[in-house]
Design a protein around this motif. Structure first.
Motif, PDB file in Angstrom:
ATOM      1  N   VAL A  85      -8.686 -12.065  38.719  1.00 38.25           N
ATOM      2  CA  VAL A  85      -9.305 -13.524  38.868  1.00 38.25           C
ATOM      3  C   VAL A  85      -8.107 -14.518  39.197  1.00 38.25           C
ATOM      4  N   VAL A  86      -8.337 -15.400  40.056  1.00 39.04           N
ATOM      5  CA  VAL A  86      -7.416 -16.717  40.462  1.00 39.04           C
ATOM      6  C   VAL A  86      -8.176 -17.801  40.109  1.00 39.04           C
ATOM      7  N   VAL A  87      -7.710 -18.467  38.988  1.00 40.62           N
ATOM      8  CA  VAL A  87      -8.173 -19.696  38.424  1.00 40.62           C
ATOM      9  C   VAL A  87      -7.379 -20.769  39.125  1.00 40.62           C
ATOM     10  N   GLN A  88      -7.841 -21.613  39.766  1.00 46.80           N
ATOM     11  CA  GLN A  88      -7.206 -22.812  40.385  1.00 46.80           C
ATOM     12  C   GLN A  88      -7.905 -24.272  39.500  1.00 46.80           C
ATOM     13  N   ARG A  89      -9.297 -24.317  39.610  1.00 45.34           N
ATOM     14  CA  ARG A  89      -9.710 -25.593  38.773  1.00 45.34           C
ATOM     15  C   ARG A  89     -10.854 -25.190  38.063  1.00 45.34           C
ATOM     16  N   VAL A  90     -10.529 -24.980  36.785  1.00 45.42           N
ATOM     17  CA  VAL A  90     -11.673 -24.388  35.885  1.00 45.42           C
ATOM     18  C   VAL A  90     -11.341 -25.420  34.551  1.00 45.42           C
ATOM     19  N   GLU A  91     -12.170 -26.142  33.658  1.00 41.90           N
ATOM     20  CA  GLU A  91     -12.262 -26.870  32.581  1.00 41.90           C
ATOM     21  C   GLU A  91     -11.462 -25.841  31.637  1.00 41.90           C
ATOM     22  N   GLY A  92     -10.498 -26.643  30.797  1.00 44.26           N
ATOM     23  CA  GLY A  92      -9.868 -25.910  29.785  1.00 44.26           C
ATOM     24  C   GLY A  92      -9.045 -24.592  30.237  1.00 44.26           C
ATOM     25  N   ALA A  94      -5.740 -23.050  32.095  1.00 45.40           N
ATOM     26  CA  ALA A  94      -4.892 -23.573  33.096  1.00 45.40           C
ATOM     27  C   ALA A  94      -4.661 -22.414  34.213  1.00 45.40           C
ATOM     28  N   PRO A  95      -4.477 -23.061  35.382  1.00 41.73           N
ATOM     29  CA  PRO A  95      -4.652 -22.279  36.859  1.00 41.73           C
ATOM     30  C   PRO A  95      -3.525 -21.205  36.582  1.00 41.73           C
ATOM     31  N   GLY A  96      -3.808 -20.130  37.158  1.00 44.43           N
ATOM     32  CA  GLY A  96      -3.039 -18.897  37.167  1.00 44.43           C
ATOM     33  C   GLY A  96      -3.924 -17.642  37.462  1.00 44.43           C
ATOM     34  N   LEU A  97      -3.034 -16.545  37.369  1.00 49.16           N
ATOM     35  CA  LEU A  97      -3.869 -15.032  37.556  1.00 49.16           C
ATOM     36  C   LEU A  97      -4.468 -14.414  36.191  1.00 49.16           C
ATOM     37  N   PRO A 112       2.439 -15.339  36.398  1.00 53.32           N
ATOM     38  CA  PRO A 112       2.337 -16.179  37.432  1.00 53.32           C
ATOM     39  C   PRO A 112       3.155 -16.069  38.663  1.00 53.32           C
ATOM     40  N   VAL A 113       2.328 -16.597  39.835  1.00 52.65           N
ATOM     41  CA  VAL A 113       3.115 -16.676  41.120  1.00 52.65           C
ATOM     42  C   VAL A 113       3.708 -17.926  41.308  1.00 52.65           C
ATOM     43  N   GLU A 114       4.692 -18.140  42.235  1.00 53.72           N
ATOM     44  CA  GLU A 114       5.351 -19.495  42.154  1.00 53.72           C
ATOM     45  C   GLU A 114       4.572 -20.559  42.844  1.00 53.72           C
ATOM     46  N   ASP A 115       3.792 -20.508  43.830  1.00 51.37           N
ATOM     47  CA  ASP A 115       2.899 -21.329  44.284  1.00 51.37           C
ATOM     48  C   ASP A 115       1.485 -20.747  44.614  1.00 51.37           C
ATOM     49  N   LEU A 116       0.854 -21.261  43.651  1.00 50.61           N
ATOM     50  CA  LEU A 116      -0.612 -20.543  43.494  1.00 50.61           C
ATOM     51  C   LEU A 116      -1.396 -21.006  44.687  1.00 50.61           C
ATOM     52  N   ALA A 117      -1.447 -22.326  45.203  1.00 53.01           N
ATOM     53  CA  ALA A 117      -2.196 -22.504  46.340  1.00 53.01           C
ATOM     54  C   ALA A 117      -1.728 -21.781  47.577  1.00 53.01           C
ATOM     55  N   ARG A 118      -0.410 -21.584  47.668  1.00 45.21           N
ATOM     56  CA  ARG A 118      -0.247 -20.650  48.759  1.00 45.21           C
ATOM     57  C   ARG A 118      -0.600 -19.347  48.880  1.00 45.21           C
ATOM     58  N   PHE A 119      -0.389 -18.816  47.516  1.00 47.10           N
ATOM     59  CA  PHE A 119      -0.911 -17.386  47.316  1.00 47.10           C
ATOM     60  C   PHE A 119      -2.368 -17.298  47.733  1.00 47.10           C
ATOM     61  N   CYS A 120      -3.148 -18.174  47.235  1.00 46.68           N
ATOM     62  CA  CYS A 120      -4.770 -18.190  47.840  1.00 46.68           C
ATOM     63  C   CYS A 120      -4.873 -17.995  49.144  1.00 46.68           C
ATOM     64  N   GLN A 127      -7.714 -18.326  55.687  1.00 46.25           N
ATOM     65  CA  GLN A 127      -8.963 -19.072  55.735  1.00 46.25           C
ATOM     66  C   GLN A 127      -8.984 -20.320  54.719  1.00 46.25           C
ATOM     67  N   GLN A 128      -8.395 -21.346  55.005  1.00 48.79           N
ATOM     68  CA  GLN A 128      -8.317 -22.443  53.962  1.00 48.79           C
ATOM     69  C   GLN A 128      -9.467 -22.809  53.284  1.00 48.79           C
ATOM     70  N   TRP A 129     -10.496 -22.938  54.117  1.00 51.57           N
ATOM     71  CA  TRP A 129     -11.913 -23.266  53.629  1.00 51.57           C
ATOM     72  C   TRP A 129     -12.363 -22.250  52.442  1.00 51.57           C
ATOM     73  N   PHE A 130     -11.730 -21.033  52.251  1.00 46.72           N
ATOM     74  CA  PHE A 130     -12.011 -19.938  51.266  1.00 46.72           C
ATOM     75  C   PHE A 130     -10.929 -20.151  50.211  1.00 46.72           C
TER      76      PHE A 130
END
Length: 222
Positions: A85-92, A94-97, A112-120, A127-130
């Motif tokens: 699982v990659v959490v980017q925006r979930v209440e409570g 922290a973003p991460g793997l 963690p990865v250095e840049d989560l958004a870039r990893f996604c 596919q930025q929309w995904f």
């Protein structure tokens, strides 16, 4: 509309009355418009993981074999697919793997990865929309679990692919019922995912990535 045989011999079938399930099927769609300004409520996040990937029971089938009961069918009742699982925006949270532990209904944090958004972005092959989904899930079967039962059987790998299909359908319907957007894509960069989660392609390699989250009002793609 592909036809076979004599059309005059076709047997018309009665149309069934619609139910809630028909409405759910009709509302299901691939989402390409996630709202990046909002966080997904943790209750919905937890419900999605439990419904789709969680163990709902276990049966001790033999001395060396326990069978998990889940919401999706699996060849040989093996359920080899792990949810990374990659959490980017979930209440409570922290973003991460994370690795989802089906039997415990719990998240195991991973390095963690250095840049989560870039990893996604890389994980779903640009596919930025995904990549914008609140939650991404890499579906990675443990091939040895299936091959242990179906030794030297050419259909064993096919069964793991079917497993992914069943899970993605359950994810789509669960997300739709909760009013969330969802998707599945096989256009992924396996190497980036394997490196991030510490996987080995021929042992537990990813076959697809699913995502879910809150929909935006309009779709925007580049």
């Amino acid at each position: 509309r592909h036809g076979r045989g004599d059309a005059a011999q076709r047997i018309p079938l009665a149309r069934a009355e619609r139910t809630y399930l028909d409405d759910l099927f009709d509302a299901r769609a691939t989402c390409r418009n996630f709202d990046t300004s909002l966080a997904l409520p943790q209750a919905q996040f937890a419900r999605m993981l439990e419904r789709v990937f969680g163990a709902r029971g276990a049966v001790h089938a033999a001395d060396d074999f326990d069978v998990l009961k889940k919401t999706s069918p699996s060849g040989g009742a093996l359920h080899p697919t792990e949810a990374y699982v990659v959490v980017q925006r979930v209440e409570g949270i922290a973003p991460g793997l994370f690795h989802y532990r089906a039997g415990d209904h719990a998240l195991q944090p991973l390095p963690p990865v250095e840049d989560l958004a870039r990893f996604c972005f890389l994980a779903v092959a640009g596919q930025q929309w995904f990549a914008d989904a609140h939650v991404l899930v890499a579906l990675a079967p443990r091939f040895g679990r299936t091959f242990w039962k179906y030794r030297n059987h050419p259909k064993a790998y096919r069964v793991t692919i079917l497993d992914i299909g069943h899970l993605s359908q359950t994810l789509f319907l669960s997300a739709t019922e909760l009013g969330l957007g969802a998707y599945i894509t096989a256009a992924i960069n396996e190497v980036d995912i394997e490196r991030a989660f510490g996987l080995t392609s021929y042992v537990d390699g990813p076959l697809a990535v699913c995502g879910f989250g809150l929909r935006a009002d309009a779709m925007a793609t580049e």
